[in-house]
Each structure stands twice: as structure tokens, then as C-alpha cells.
Design an enzyme around this catalytic site. Structure first.
Site, short mmCIF file in Angstrom:
data_model
loop_
_atom_site.label_atom_id
_atom_site.label_comp_id
_atom_site.label_asym_id
_atom_site.label_seq_id
_atom_site.Cartn_x
_atom_site.Cartn_y
_atom_site.Cartn_z
N ARG A 192 4.43 2.35 10.27
CA ARG A 192 4.45 0.68 10.62
C ARG A 192 5.39 0.38 11.72
NH1 ARG A 192 -0.01 -0.90 8.12
NH2 ARG A 192 -0.16 -0.25 5.68
N TYR B 262 8.86 -12.25 -6.09
CA TYR B 262 9.28 -13.52 -6.46
C TYR B 262 7.93 -13.78 -7.52
CZ TYR B 262 10.22 -18.61 -6.00
OH TYR B 262 10.25 -19.73 -6.19
N ARG C 12 0.75 -1.30 0.09
CA ARG C 12 -0.11 -0.11 -0.02
C ARG C 12 0.87 1.27 0.07
NH1 ARG C 12 -5.38 -0.15 1.13
NH2 ARG C 12 -5.18 1.71 1.92
#
Length: 301
Positions: free
Chosen positions: A223, A121, A112
Site C-alpha cells: 500500500r 464504528y 483485504r
């Protein structure tokens, strides 16, 4: 396991052959280069490359040459001024590239933050490993009663054991079916890009993530906060340590003016002034919502 034998061999080879360079280097972050720091049960974060240092921020702000003509003390003061007054572009002159292994549901939160360069990956091309994030028992928590996005108290006893068993069993069953669907043993085998839809959100993925320092600080402010989900916060907390060793002046300013600071609305500032003047401020006379007033009181301890 966090690292495959091939990845560890690559890291050992890279660290065994230091490369000469004329660009600015930082001993603190050089010590971390290529090393994988284990996180959660199978994840990791490691520094792949970096550009710039504290002096690069000041150089950009002054638009000077070389390492500039100011003292170290002036550099630190300038960085703190830039951070304090939200002058962001000088911080964009520094960049960090990380290799991260993380659960898919954490990756979906992480992505986000759209101001980075990402290469993940590919499960269309490659087969994902049988590795799933299974929380520690103390990380299994009930839904918060006051926050729709948060957790409450940890689950106890039989309920915790039952949830853990379901997480493990469902993950393994989904992977078994994934492996059976893509198998070409006696059958055509379903395309990997289709079979991956059956995999659970706690399977691990990996990506390279490159971001400038301004946007990295924005990511960390959200975060590494105590309100962030635990599983992404452990990554942010570790990245904070890496950044502190890379740009110590900038990180200290970030800690003081962003991570450890609070933002007040005009109503909050008005209420604080009234309280300092000796007036009693209550939920009824503060002109704030019930939740905002609760947050205001929490800011004041």
C-alpha cells in the site's frame, strides 16, 4: 473536521497524564501516542498503543532474556539478516494499534489484509457523520489505458468540474435521504442497519486496527507502493513514518529489502546474466510475456 471536540479532549487528557511502566518504551513512538495526523479531507491516523521495539525482535530471535547480551551494532545486523532471509516470526513479537478514520471504499481495500484485529464504528448502533471524501481536482484522473486497476492523466476543465459537482451532490442527497429515513419525527423511522445501505462509499468510517510488525510490513509493502491507489497510499505513507520512529532498525531493513527492492523471476535473472555477458536481450528472445518484459525493463531503469 478530522477530530470531534470529544476526541480531542480525550487525546489531551491522555497525553496530560503519563503512566509509569516497566515495559520497553520507545521515545520516538511515545511522541506520537494518541495524536491524530490529518489525512485526505476528513481522515486521520493515530497511534493508540504499541508493544515491543527493535530489541524485542532480536530477543525473540535469540530466545534470550531481558534486552539481550548483544551490542546495538549486532542487533541491527541481526535484524537485517532476518529481513533479508525472510525470517518473519521475530517481527511478529512487536504490535501496533492504530485509530484510523477513512472513507468506506478505502476501508474495503484495507480490510483485504486479513491478518489484523479490527473493530469498526457500528452504523447499526450509531449514526454516521455527514462527512464524505471529495478528491482534490488533481486527484480526479481518467482510467489508465494500460492498467485496468490504475489511473491515467487528470481530468481537465468542464469534465473535472462536472464530476466534482456530481460527487458532492450525490453524497449530500444520499445522506439527506438516510437522515430522513431514520428520523422518528412523525414516523416510525427505518432501522439504522437498513438505512445505511443508502450511504455512498465515500462516507467516512472509523476503526481500531491492531497488527503485528511482520503483517504491518506486508501491508506497507503493497500500500505504500507507487502503484497503490492514492487514497490508501497516503495512509500507508504516514504509517511508514510512525514505524520508522518506533523500530528504526527494522524499518530501515524493510526499506532496503522490501520497499525499495524488486523481485525477479527465473527468466528475468537469466536475461540479466545474459545482458551482463554482453548479449542483446529482446522481447523475442527473453522467454517472457510482453508485459513481463516491460516490467523487467522498468526494473533496470
Amino acid at each position: 473536521m478530522p477530530l470531534s471536540p470529544e476526541q480531542q479532549a480525550e487525546i489531551d487528557a491522555l497525553r496530560a497524564e503519563p503512566m509509569p511502566t516497566l515495559r520497553a518504551t520507545v521515545p520516538g513512538i511515545e511522541a506520537h501516542l494518541y495524536k491524530a495526523v490529518p489525512l485526505l479531507d476528513h481522515g486521520f491516523v493515530r497511534v493508540i498503543d504499541y508493544m515491543g521495539d527493535d530489541s524485542a525482535i532480536c530477543q525473540a530471535a535469540r530466545v534470550s532474556y531481558g534486552k539481550g547480551t548483544k551490542s546495538v551494532q549486532n542487533d541491527e545486523g541481526l535484524i537485517r539478516y532476518l529481513m533479508r532471509h525472510w525470517h518473519s516470526t521475530p517481527f511478529e513479537m512487536c504490535e501496533l494499534k492504530l485509530h484510523v478514520k477513512l472513507p468506506v471504499f478505502v476501508a474495503r481495500q484495507w480490510i483485504r489484509h486479513r491478518t489484523a484485529n479490527v473493530n469498526e464504528y457500528s452504523a447499526r448502533y450509531s449514526i454516521l457523520d455527514r462527512e464524505f471524501y471529495i478528491p482534490e481536482p488533481d486527484a480526479l484522473a481518467a482510467q489508465s489505458a494500460i492498467n485496468n486497476q490504475g489511473r491515467g492523466e487528470a481530468l481537465q476543465g468542464e469534465e473535472a468540474a462536472r464530476v466534482l459537482e456530481w460527487l458532492k451532490t450525490d453524497a449530500m442527497r444520499s445522506y439527506d435521504h438516510y437522515a430522513e429515513m431514520i428520523s422518528q419525527d412523525g414516523q416510525q423511522g427505518l432501522a439504522r442497519e437498513l438505512a445505511r445501505m443508502n450511504l455512498p462509499a465515500n462516507i467516512y468510517t472509523q476503526w481500531y486496527w491492531k497488527v503485528d510488525l511482520h503483517n504491518l510490513f506486508h501491508f506497507l509493502r503493497l500500500r505504500a507502493d507507487s502503484h497503490a491507489q492514492y487514497e490508501i497510499r497516503v495512509y500507508a505513507d504516514e504509517i511508514c513514518k510512525l514505524v520508522a520512529d518506533w523500530v528504526p532498525f527494522a524499518y530501515k531493513a524493510f526499506e532496503d529489502y522490501r520497499l525499495g527492492a524488486v523481485t525477479m523471476s527465473a527468466q528475468m535473472v537469466d536475461c540479466l546474466r545474459r545482458m551482463l555477458a554482453g548479449e542483446e536481450v529482446t522481447e523475442e528472445n527473453c522467454e517472457m510475456s510482453k508485459r513481463e518484459f516491460r516490467e523487467f525493463k522498468a526494473m533496470l531503469g
